[in-house]
Design a protein around this motif. Structure first.
Motif, PDB file in Angstrom:
ATOM      1  N   ASP A  57      -8.034  -1.125   0.507  1.00  0.00           N
ATOM      2  CA  ASP A  57      -7.902   0.223   1.040  1.00  0.00           C
ATOM      3  C   ASP A  57      -8.849   1.182   0.339  1.00  0.00           C
ATOM      4  O   ASP A  57      -9.053   1.094  -0.872  1.00  0.00           O
ATOM      5  CB  ASP A  57      -6.461   0.714   0.867  1.00  0.00           C
ATOM      6  N   SER A  58      -9.432   2.107   1.108  1.00  0.00           N
ATOM      7  CA  SER A  58     -10.378   3.072   0.546  1.00  0.00           C
ATOM      8  C   SER A  58      -9.765   4.445   0.331  1.00  0.00           C
ATOM      9  O   SER A  58     -10.476   5.403   0.047  1.00  0.00           O
ATOM     10  CB  SER A  58     -11.590   3.218   1.484  1.00  0.00           C
ATOM     11  N   VAL A  59      -8.452   4.572   0.481  1.00  0.00           N
ATOM     12  CA  VAL A  59      -7.817   5.857   0.298  1.00  0.00           C
ATOM     13  C   VAL A  59      -8.037   6.348  -1.133  1.00  0.00           C
ATOM     14  O   VAL A  59      -8.118   5.567  -2.078  1.00  0.00           O
ATOM     15  CB  VAL A  59      -6.313   5.778   0.632  1.00  0.00           C
ATOM     16  N   ASP A  60      -8.163   7.667  -1.301  1.00  0.00           N
ATOM     17  CA  ASP A  60      -8.436   8.276  -2.611  1.00  0.00           C
ATOM     18  C   ASP A  60      -9.735   7.764  -3.206  1.00  0.00           C
ATOM     19  O   ASP A  60      -9.834   7.465  -4.402  1.00  0.00           O
ATOM     20  CB  ASP A  60      -7.283   8.019  -3.603  1.00  0.00           C
ATOM     21  N   GLY A  61     -10.750   7.650  -2.390  1.00  0.00           N
ATOM     22  CA  GLY A  61     -12.045   7.199  -2.897  1.00  0.00           C
ATOM     23  C   GLY A  61     -12.338   5.767  -2.506  1.00  0.00           C
ATOM     24  O   GLY A  61     -11.541   5.099  -1.859  1.00  0.00           O
ATOM     25  N   GLU A  62     -13.504   5.300  -2.943  1.00  0.00           N
ATOM     26  CA  GLU A  62     -13.961   3.961  -2.545  1.00  0.00           C
ATOM     27  C   GLU A  62     -13.411   2.913  -3.511  1.00  0.00           C
ATOM     28  O   GLU A  62     -14.112   2.410  -4.383  1.00  0.00           O
ATOM     29  CB  GLU A  62     -15.488   3.933  -2.512  1.00  0.00           C
ATOM     30  N   LYS A  91      -5.732   0.626  15.582  1.00  0.00           N
ATOM     31  CA  LYS A  91      -5.369   1.856  16.289  1.00  0.00           C
ATOM     32  C   LYS A  91      -5.362   3.069  15.373  1.00  0.00           C
ATOM     33  O   LYS A  91      -5.587   4.196  15.826  1.00  0.00           O
ATOM     34  CB  LYS A  91      -4.004   1.677  16.959  1.00  0.00           C
ATOM     35  N   THR A  92      -5.102   2.863  14.103  1.00  0.00           N
ATOM     36  CA  THR A  92      -5.024   3.986  13.165  1.00  0.00           C
ATOM     37  C   THR A  92      -6.022   3.803  12.032  1.00  0.00           C
ATOM     38  O   THR A  92      -6.495   2.689  11.771  1.00  0.00           O
ATOM     39  CB  THR A  92      -3.615   4.094  12.562  1.00  0.00           C
ATOM     40  N   ASP A  93      -6.317   4.887  11.344  1.00  0.00           N
ATOM     41  CA  ASP A  93      -7.191   4.808  10.180  1.00  0.00           C
ATOM     42  C   ASP A  93      -6.579   3.901   9.116  1.00  0.00           C
ATOM     43  O   ASP A  93      -7.297   3.182   8.414  1.00  0.00           O
ATOM     44  CB  ASP A  93      -7.431   6.205   9.587  1.00  0.00           C
ATOM     45  N   ALA A  94      -5.266   3.944   8.991  1.00  0.00           N
ATOM     46  CA  ALA A  94      -4.597   3.106   7.994  1.00  0.00           C
ATOM     47  C   ALA A  94      -4.817   1.631   8.294  1.00  0.00           C
ATOM     48  O   ALA A  94      -5.027   0.821   7.382  1.00  0.00           O
ATOM     49  CB  ALA A  94      -3.107   3.427   7.958  1.00  0.00           C
ATOM     50  N   GLU A  95      -4.776   1.254   9.584  1.00  0.00           N
ATOM     51  CA  GLU A  95      -5.013  -0.141   9.948  1.00  0.00           C
ATOM     52  C   GLU A  95      -6.454  -0.552   9.656  1.00  0.00           C
ATOM     53  O   GLU A  95      -6.737  -1.729   9.463  1.00  0.00           O
ATOM     54  CB  GLU A  95      -4.697  -0.349  11.437  1.00  0.00           C
ATOM     55  N   MET A  96      -7.336   0.438   9.617  1.00  0.00           N
ATOM     56  CA  MET A  96      -8.728   0.174   9.294  1.00  0.00           C
ATOM     57  C   MET A  96      -8.992   0.396   7.799  1.00  0.00           C
ATOM     58  O   MET A  96     -10.142   0.553   7.385  1.00  0.00           O
ATOM     59  CB  MET A  96      -9.654   1.057  10.134  1.00  0.00           C
TER      60      MET A  96
END
Length: 661
Positions: free
Chosen positions: A389-394, A269-274
């Motif tokens: 997780d891809s947060v702050d870059g790949e 449902k959220t970007d975080a879950e993805m």
């Protein structure tokens, strides 16, 4: 040479009807036939009667092939290996376990082809790889995968010296000590075994099926840093690899399209879950490669389980984009295709006499036995895949861009302990970090061409792969460069006939046509910029027998003059639909010479020996077989200038080679 032999069957005379035929057959065998059925005892009937090859003892038929070279796996590496050897005269058997050719590039997986030239200017792979891509640009402006499949099929199926076996899985090997005598595969469509005997085998299967069947040395997983001193290596060796991905294709329509996911799909449902993966569908060249798993599992034995989980993720990702994503930009988009066959990055890697490592890739020494090159970034997909997780870059990737090509030695494409086994593709002899750059399909294709060329030279000279590398490496390199393969640090030898003649041109300076480099590289063009309707001429002191003309045209390796690339990127495939980019289709290199003529001066008169108005090939060899005191090449139009009403002979004609033999 004739293609590998095939069994011939004379069809029996047909009865008046198919039904009466089966009635008669059933009666002869004592079989009761119910209305609308055809019940047969196969062991008592002929092949034709049973609809297959079943011998009287109930065993499936075996079709035997005796060839010069057997290639297992027909991804781009296997295709290029088979084509290269066949064109030089080898009788080749090509065994492939899928119904279509191309491996990761086929319609079953749909990964785009990348290589050295995708990231670094002037490094696009040539040879058979460029031949295939240019053919696709010419015939397939919308990048339709059905047409692409047909192009790959055509290149192999209609090569006279290749015996192609599709839907045939290699599953047995017969050994004589450390030498492979034969391999056997099962063909699901014909319910038949295929046994292939050959002096040399090339494994291009990706998963290296011949390793467990032959006892060939191989590795699986990541090396410890202390073994090769690689910066990107892990502290302790493990069995983890880069994962595999399922791709899917979507297209934009002119009306809203709803999407109801299957109940078994994951819900994000959220970007975080993805895991914050990038998913802007309007981004150029988006293909959602990060739908990836398997690096922490057995990349061969667990493939079915991994595939199932990837499908749950993939449908869940599209559900997120359509129904949950805050961007809300996918209302008019629909799911057009979902891959059910994962594209693999890494599994078994063979061990050869040399293992390519990170330092070789980054410091790019020129190996004396160079047979190919790479240039794609070090692109190490970490084992966690989608779970990372891809947060702050790949953060699910570890990359290092390369600015120069690195060379790949011949010693990395033959087995250390099996005498007649070679390999090409993502399974060459390299470390885990090394394979993170060599695994891409552009590099795999030229490795395949190198392996096929070397194998044929070995067969001709009755040498093993190791022996031919020690005694015939210059011949292998010369053959590759002759066939339009670039080898960094090496120059192609100009033909003696061309060197003894006087080379002149009606316009400009054509001396670079003799420098032995058939591409722009390192700031030098290495070609000739002439004008249309202006000739380049070889003049001899006396009438001379000319057998062949060799030409290399400008196919726009950087794709700067190819319409349809929205930002000029060097990619062969796109996952966006033309509607998203002004309904564009993909063009053909405008700089390619389209029409030209070859003339020979015989008895003081110029005579046409070849002429075309439909050239779309970069590399051309023409058999002319003429005795003359001069031969000239005259360009008339490029694909761009041909669209003009009249170019007044002022359009640019660019080529890299014009030689006579």
């Amino acid at each position: 040479m004739k293609p590998a032999s095939k069994p011939t069957r004379k069809a029996p005379l047909l009865p008046t009807s198919r039904r009466s035929f089966f009635k008669e057959a059933a009666a002869a065998a004592g079989v009761l036939m119910l209305p609308g059925s055809t019940v047969l005892h196969g062991q008592n009937l002929s092949s034709y009667e049973t609809g297959g090859f079943i011998s009287k003892d109930g065993k499936l038929d075996t079709h035997e092939h005796q060839v010069d070279l057997c290639v297992v796996g027909a991804g781009l590496a296997g295709m290029c290996a088979a084509i290269a050897a066949a064109r030089r005269g080898a009788k080749v058997a090509l065994m492939h376990d899928r119904p279509v050719l191309g491996g990761n590039a086929s319609s079953e997986i749909r990964q785009w082809i990348v290589g050295a030239g995708t990231r670094v200017r002037d490094l696009q792979e040539t040879g058979i790889m460029e031949e295939i891509l240019v053919e696709n640009m010419y015939r397939n402006p919308k990048r339709n995968f059905a047409i692409w499949d047909s192009i790959l099929y055509e290149k192999v199926r209609f090569e006279p010296n290749i015996d192609l076996m599709l839907n045939c899985s290699c599953c047995q090997a017969e050994m004589d000590g450390k030498t492979i005598k034969s391999i056997t595969g099962y063909q699901t469509t014909t319910q038949r075994w295929h046994k292939v005997s050959a002096p040399i085998f090339i494994d291009c299967s990706g998963d290296s099926i011949l390793a467990p069947l032959t006892g060939a040395d191989y590795r699986f997983g990541r090396e410890a840093a202390e073994e090769f001193g690689e910066e990107f290596a892990v502290a302790k060796a493990d069995k983890k690899t880069m994962g595999m991905s399922i791709l899917f294709q979507v297209r934009e329509t002119e009306h809203p399209v709803s999407f109801t996911p299957p109940k078994w799909a994951h819900v994000f449902k959220t970007d975080a879950e993805m895991k914050n993966k990038p998913h802007n569908i309007y981004a150029i060249n988006t293909n959602l490669y990060w739908v990836e798993l398997g690096g922490e599992q057995d990349g061969i034995g667990d493939t079915e389980e991994i595939r199932d989980e990837l499908l749950k993720i993939a449908f869940g990702v599209w559900d997120h984009i359509k129904n949950w994503c805050p961007q809300k930009n996918a209302a008019n988009w629909e799911l057009e295709w979902m891959g059910f066959l994962p594209g693999k990055r890494e599994s078994r890697r063979y061990i050869g006499d040399y293992m390519l490592k990170q330092q070789d890739v980054e410091k790019h020494p020129v190996f004396p036995d160079t047979i190919a090159y790479g240039g794609w970034q070090i692109d190490d997909h970490l084992p966690g895949g989608f779970a990372m997780d891809s947060v702050d870059g790949e953060k699910h990737l570890r990359k290092r861009r390369l600015s120069e090509p690195y060379t790949i030695p011949y010693r990395s494409i033959y087995s250390k302990n099996i005498k007649n086994l070679m390999f090409a593709g993502r399974n060459i002899s390299a470390t885990h970090v090394g394979i993170a750059t060599t695994r891409v399909m552009g590099t795999c294709g030229i490795l395949g061409q190198a392996a096929g060329t070397a194998a044929w030279i070995a067969v001709q000279n009755k040498l093993t792969p190791r022996e031919v590398g020690k005694t015939k490496i210059r011949e292998i390199q010369a053959a590759l460069m002759e066939d339009d393969c670039f080898l960094p640090g090496f120059k192609r030898e100009i033909s003696p006939l061309s060197k003894q003649a006087e080379l002149s041109c009606d316009y400009g300076d054509c001396s670079q046509l003799h420098n032995g480099i058939d591409r722009r590289i390192w700031g030098r063009d290495n070609g000739y910029y002439g004008k249309t309707k202006k000739a380049i001429t070889y003049t001899f002191k006396k009438p001379t027998k000319i057998s062949q003309v060799r030409l290399v045209f400008d196919s726009d390796l950087n794709r700067e003059h190819t319409g349809g690339n929205p930002d000029g990127v060097m990619t062969s495939w796109v996952m966006f639909h033309p509607l998203s980019h002004d309904k564009t289709t993909f063009g053909f290199p405008g700089c390619m010479i389209k029409s030209y003529r070859i003339e020979a001066r015989v008895g003081g008169e110029w005579k046409t020996v070849f002429e075309t108005d439909e050239n779309y090939h970069r590399f051309v060899r023409l058999d002319v077989n003429v005795t003359a005191d001069a031969v000239r090449f005259i360009p008339f139009a490029t694909h761009m200038s041909a669209k003009k009403i009249n170019d007044y002979g002022s359009s640019t004609a660019h080529l890299f080679a014009f030689e006579v033999r």
